[in-house]
Design a protein around this motif. Structure first.
Motif, PDB file in Angstrom:
ATOM      1  N   ALA A 240       0.833  -1.207   0.000  1.00 14.10           N
ATOM      2  CA  ALA A 240       0.000   0.000   0.000  1.00 14.10           C
ATOM      3  C   ALA A 240       0.867   1.257   0.000  1.00 14.10           C
ATOM      4  CB  ALA A 240      -0.919   0.002   1.213  1.00 14.10           C
ATOM      5  N   GLY A 241       0.586   2.146  -0.939  1.00 10.72           N
ATOM      6  CA  GLY A 241       1.213   3.456  -0.955  1.00 10.72           C
ATOM      7  C   GLY A 241       2.388   3.615  -1.885  1.00 10.72           C
ATOM      8  N   TYR A 242       3.366   2.715  -1.814  1.00  7.54           N
ATOM      9  CA  TYR A 242       4.551   2.895  -2.649  1.00  7.54           C
ATOM     10  C   TYR A 242       5.041   1.555  -3.193  1.00  7.54           C
ATOM     11  CZ  TYR A 242       6.938   1.725   1.754  1.00  7.54           C
ATOM     12  OH  TYR A 242       7.346   1.121   2.907  1.00  7.54           O
ATOM     13  N   ASP A 243       5.773   1.658  -4.299  1.00 10.83           N
ATOM     14  CA  ASP A 243       6.248   0.478  -5.015  1.00 10.83           C
ATOM     15  C   ASP A 243       7.749   0.265  -4.884  1.00 10.83           C
ATOM     16  OD1 ASP A 243       3.650  -0.059  -6.389  1.00 10.83           O
ATOM     17  OD2 ASP A 243       4.065   1.919  -7.234  1.00 10.83           O
ATOM     18  N   ALA A 244       8.478   1.340  -4.567  1.00 10.02           N
ATOM     19  CA  ALA A 244       9.935   1.254  -4.537  1.00 10.02           C
ATOM     20  C   ALA A 244      10.495   2.244  -3.520  1.00 10.02           C
ATOM     21  CB  ALA A 244      10.503   1.550  -5.917  1.00 10.02           C
ATOM     22  N   THR A 245      11.756   2.000  -3.186  1.00  8.53           N
ATOM     23  CA  THR A 245      12.481   2.896  -2.289  1.00  8.53           C
ATOM     24  C   THR A 245      13.804   3.263  -2.945  1.00  8.53           C
ATOM     25  OG1 THR A 245      11.529   1.823  -0.349  1.00  8.53           O
ATOM     26  CG2 THR A 245      13.465   3.160   0.028  1.00  8.53           C
TER      27      THR A 245
ATOM     28  N   ILE B 151      17.430   5.516  -1.799  1.00  5.26           N
ATOM     29  CA  ILE B 151      18.140   6.237  -0.741  1.00  5.26           C
ATOM     30  C   ILE B 151      18.670   7.545  -1.322  1.00  5.26           C
ATOM     31  CG2 ILE B 151      20.041   6.179   0.935  1.00  5.26           C
ATOM     32  CD1 ILE B 151      17.769   4.143   1.462  1.00  5.26           C
ATOM     33  N   ARG B 152      18.255   8.659  -0.711  1.00  2.00           N
ATOM     34  CA  ARG B 152      18.721   9.996  -1.115  1.00  2.00           C
ATOM     35  C   ARG B 152      19.245  10.708   0.117  1.00  2.00           C
ATOM     36  NH1 ARG B 152      13.536  11.903  -4.754  1.00  2.00           N
ATOM     37  NH2 ARG B 152      13.537  10.082  -6.141  1.00  2.00           N
ATOM     38  N   ASN B 153      20.461  11.170   0.041  1.00  2.00           N
ATOM     39  CA  ASN B 153      21.097  11.857   1.172  1.00  2.00           C
ATOM     40  C   ASN B 153      20.995  11.026   2.449  1.00  2.00           C
ATOM     41  OD1 ASN B 153      21.697  14.122  -0.463  1.00  2.00           O
ATOM     42  ND2 ASN B 153      19.621  14.900  -0.136  1.00  2.00           N
ATOM     43  N   GLY B 154      21.147   9.709   2.299  1.00  2.00           N
ATOM     44  CA  GLY B 154      21.139   8.814   3.444  1.00  2.00           C
ATOM     45  C   GLY B 154      19.764   8.457   3.980  1.00  2.00           C
ATOM     46  N   CYS B 155      18.704   8.970   3.368  1.00  2.00           N
ATOM     47  CA  CYS B 155      17.342   8.715   3.848  1.00  2.00           C
ATOM     48  C   CYS B 155      16.530   7.984   2.780  1.00  2.00           C
ATOM     49  CB  CYS B 155      16.638  10.032   4.180  1.00  2.00           C
ATOM     50  SG  CYS B 155      17.433  10.944   5.491  1.00  2.00           S
ATOM     51  N   PRO B 156      15.655   7.056   3.206  1.00  2.00           N
ATOM     52  CA  PRO B 156      14.811   6.360   2.229  1.00  2.00           C
ATOM     53  C   PRO B 156      13.697   7.265   1.705  1.00  2.00           C
ATOM     54  CG  PRO B 156      14.273   5.622   4.437  1.00  2.00           C
ATOM     55  CD  PRO B 156      15.441   6.555   4.570  1.00  2.00           C
TER      56      PRO B 156
ATOM     57  N   ASP C  44       6.359   9.274  -0.646  1.00  2.00           N
ATOM     58  CA  ASP C  44       7.068  10.559  -0.644  1.00  2.00           C
ATOM     59  C   ASP C  44       7.055  11.224  -2.014  1.00  2.00           C
ATOM     60  OD1 ASP C  44       7.974  10.306   2.104  1.00  2.00           O
ATOM     61  OD2 ASP C  44       9.358   8.776   1.362  1.00  2.00           O
ATOM     62  N   ALA C  45       6.925  10.395  -3.063  1.00  2.00           N
ATOM     63  CA  ALA C  45       6.951  10.917  -4.431  1.00  2.00           C
ATOM     64  C   ALA C  45       6.198   9.959  -5.340  1.00  2.00           C
ATOM     65  CB  ALA C  45       8.396  11.078  -4.911  1.00  2.00           C
ATOM     66  N   VAL C  46       5.769  10.499  -6.484  1.00  2.00           N
ATOM     67  CA  VAL C  46       5.136   9.679  -7.516  1.00  2.00           C
ATOM     68  C   VAL C  46       6.007   9.785  -8.761  1.00  2.00           C
ATOM     69  CG1 VAL C  46       3.106   9.344  -8.983  1.00  2.00           C
ATOM     70  CG2 VAL C  46       2.819  10.021  -6.589  1.00  2.00           C
ATOM     71  N   LEU C  47       6.308   8.632  -9.344  1.00  2.00           N
ATOM     72  CA  LEU C  47       7.113   8.565 -10.560  1.00  2.00           C
ATOM     73  C   LEU C  47       6.230   8.071 -11.695  1.00  2.00           C
ATOM     74  CD1 LEU C  47      10.100   8.693 -11.722  1.00  2.00           C
ATOM     75  CD2 LEU C  47      10.104   6.215 -11.389  1.00  2.00           C
ATOM     76  N   LEU C  48       6.146   8.846 -12.761  1.00  2.83           N
ATOM     77  CA  LEU C  48       5.403   8.454 -13.958  1.00  2.83           C
ATOM     78  C   LEU C  48       6.397   7.930 -14.987  1.00  2.83           C
ATOM     79  CD1 LEU C  48       2.975   8.294 -15.896  1.00  2.83           C
ATOM     80  CD2 LEU C  48       3.383  10.723 -16.420  1.00  2.83           C
ATOM     81  N   VAL C  49       6.194   6.680 -15.409  1.00  2.22           N
ATOM     82  CA  VAL C  49       7.035   6.063 -16.430  1.00  2.22           C
ATOM     83  C   VAL C  49       6.211   6.010 -17.717  1.00  2.22           C
ATOM     84  CG1 VAL C  49       8.317   4.000 -17.110  1.00  2.22           C
ATOM     85  CG2 VAL C  49       8.212   4.662 -14.693  1.00  2.22           C
TER      86      VAL C  49
END
Length: 159
Positions: free
Chosen positions: A59-64, A66-71, A101-106
């Motif tokens: 639920a909510g997200y499909d992938a993670t 790591i950016r600046n040490g944070c997921p 945290d974000a949505v990515l459109l492919v």
């Protein structure tokens, strides 16, 4: 361990290659999509951007990533665009009650290969979906592709 992961990835690539051929054939015969766009989009994003995919139906997200040490938890949406010069259509529903945290459109071409990826922050998505005036946006959590592109930044472009 790495050899096992590499062999699994190679097998997944082979399965997706076969699935893309079937999807193109099915579309040519029926004029309807086969329904593999989401899975193809997730794998294209993972391989091209180095995302860590999560199990199906999370639920909510499909992938993670790591950016600046944070997921960063990313919801991935895929759309097959028959004519990349004329990008029309809507993204699938985005449930604001779910964590991301974000949505990515492919964007996929008619061969189901990624040609562009756009990312918008949760903040931008919430602002766009809650803006008054559109039932599709407000009640169904659905943005037009062009609307999404306007609030996002390009993450990847095929050369």
């Amino acid at each position: 361990m790495q050899a096992s992961v590499d062999s699994i990835n190679a097998e997944i690539f082979e399965v997706l290659r076969d699935a893309k051929v079937l999807a193109r054939r099915y579309y040519r015969l029926t004029g309807k999509p086969l329904g593999i766009t989401g899975e193809v989009a997730e794998y294209e994003a993972a391989t091209k951007l180095g995302l860590d995919l999560h199990c199906a139906r999370k639920a909510g997200y499909d992938a993670t990533e790591i950016r600046n040490g944070c997921p960063v938890h990313i919801q991935i949406k895929g759309r097959c665009v028959v004519n990349p010069a004329r990008i029309v259509g809507r993204l699938g529903s985005i449930d604001l009650a779910q964590p991301f945290d974000a949505v990515l459109l492919v964007l996929l071409d008619s061969d189901f290969n990624a040609f562009a990826m756009y990312e918008a922050s949760r903040y931008a998505v919430v602002a766009a979906l809650t803006k008054p005036g559109s039932r599709a946006r407000n009640e169904r959590g659905s943005l037009g592709i062009r609307q999404f592109m306007a609030i996002s930044s390009q993450r990847w472009l095929r050369q």
